[in-house]
Design a protein around this motif. Structure first.
Motif, PDB file in Angstrom:
ATOM      1  N   HIS A   1       4.426 110.659  45.662  1.00  7.85           N
ATOM      2  CA  HIS A   1       3.960 112.035  45.822  1.00  7.85           C
ATOM      3  C   HIS A   1       5.163 112.956  45.965  1.00  7.85           C
TER       4      HIS A   1
ATOM      5  N   GLN B   1      -9.477 108.739  46.352  1.00  9.03           N
ATOM      6  CA  GLN B   1      -9.146 110.139  46.643  1.00  9.03           C
ATOM      7  C   GLN B   1     -10.409 110.922  46.991  1.00  9.03           C
TER       8      GLN B   1
ATOM      9  N   GLU C   1       1.660 113.167  41.090  1.00 10.91           N
ATOM     10  CA  GLU C   1       1.258 111.831  41.529  1.00 10.91           C
ATOM     11  C   GLU C   1       1.578 110.837  40.419  1.00 10.91           C
TER      12      GLU C   1
ATOM     13  N   SER D   1      -5.742 110.889  50.172  1.00 12.14           N
ATOM     14  CA  SER D   1      -5.501 109.778  49.252  1.00 12.14           C
ATOM     15  C   SER D   1      -5.230 108.526  50.079  1.00 12.14           C
ATOM     16  N   TYR D   2      -5.918 107.434  49.733  1.00 10.03           N
ATOM     17  CA  TYR D   2      -5.810 106.180  50.489  1.00 10.03           C
ATOM     18  C   TYR D   2      -5.603 105.064  49.479  1.00 10.03           C
TER      19      TYR D   2
ATOM     20  N   ILE E   1      -7.109 117.203  50.605  1.00  9.97           N
ATOM     21  CA  ILE E   1      -7.119 115.962  49.840  1.00  9.97           C
ATOM     22  C   ILE E   1      -6.699 114.815  50.755  1.00  9.97           C
TER      23      ILE E   1
ATOM     24  N   SER F   1     -10.832 106.775  36.382  1.00  2.53           N
ATOM     25  CA  SER F   1     -11.411 106.648  37.714  1.00  2.53           C
ATOM     26  C   SER F   1     -12.872 106.245  37.651  1.00  2.53           C
TER      27      SER F   1
END
Length: 249
Positions: free
Chosen positions: A78, A118, A106, A69-70, A67, A27
């Motif tokens: 998920h 995220q 994930e 997440s996009y 959380i 990341s």
């Protein structure tokens, strides 16, 4: 993340930090980082994740935060201890309220790599033991505004079905000329570069860059071509953020 002053003396944009999670997941983290270990109340963590094919995160537990997440490219599968199984694709969002505790996994969908954004949002102390919960939204459910100089999609905020226990907004802006973001003057937030290049308040800004925003500061984004950035702000809780790995106490 090392701070530097912008042209007008304010803190300017800085580069995120590469984080290697192992298991084929890496990341670009905006915060917290080794050089900038503080959180941005109410936000615990923000990063862009990259998951290699057939890799990912097996079932693991979270507590004490929410959380979002996009997805930017590809799809992510998920699965959680509530019995939810869902795949989110490009420009789709998922929200998990971990509360008193939830387990989830994930993995990239369809045997292909994926990447996305995220965000971890602290739960106020009164909500730490809330029942875990889940919600998602498709591309068509996230409202879009066509403005002069930009197209802005609302991931969290007015018109979006994604709601959190912390008042906040999360906007995905594709800037073709210029766009001014004006968050609530009492909120704290940041701008993060997703693709392309341009400027924020006159300073160079591109993929992986982050600009913290506070004290009612408005931000002007401009680009001669296209700059895609997310702008996120929320109401601070005024409470300590105590992160212990996957738990926020």
């Amino acid at each position: 993340m090392t701070s530097r002053e912008a042209t007008d003396g304010r803190v300017g944009p800085v580069a995120g930090q590469t984080v290697r999670h192992g298991t084929g997941v890496n990341s670009n983290r905006a915060f917290p980082t080794d050089a900038h270990p503080t959180h941005l109340d109410p936000f615990v963590l923000f990063e862009r994740f990259y998951i290699d094919p057939e890799k990912g995160f097996p079932m693991h537990r979270h507590e004490g935060f929410e959380i979002v997440s996009y997805m930017i490219e590809g799809g992510m599968d998920h699965e959680d201890s509530l019995g939810v199984e869902h795949t989110a694709y490009e420009n789709e969002a998922m929200r998990i309220t971990t509360g008193s505790g939830i387990r989830h996994s994930e993995f990239p969908a369809d045997g292909a790599a994926c990447n996305g954004l995220q965000l971890w949002v602290n739960l106020p102390r009164a909500d730490k033991d809330a029942d875990p919960d889940y919600a998602d939204a498709t591309t068509d459910e996230l409202p879009i505004r066509e403005l002069d100089g930009a197209t802005v999609r609302t991931v969290v905020g007015d018109g979006s079905p994604i709601e959190l226990r912390t008042p906040m907004e999360y906007l995905d802006a594709r800037v073709s000329e210029g766009w001014t973001w004006e968050p609530d003057e009492e909120w704290t937030g940041f701008v993060y570069g997703v693709e392309g290049a341009g400027t924020v308040d006159g300073d160079a800004f591109g993929e992986g860059d982050v600009l913290p925003v506070a004290d009612g500061r408005s931000v002007r984004l401009e680009s001669d071509e296209t700059l895609r950035a997310v702008a996120v702000a929320g109401r601070p809780h005024g409470e300590p953020i105590r992160q212990r790995g996957p738990f926020v106490l």
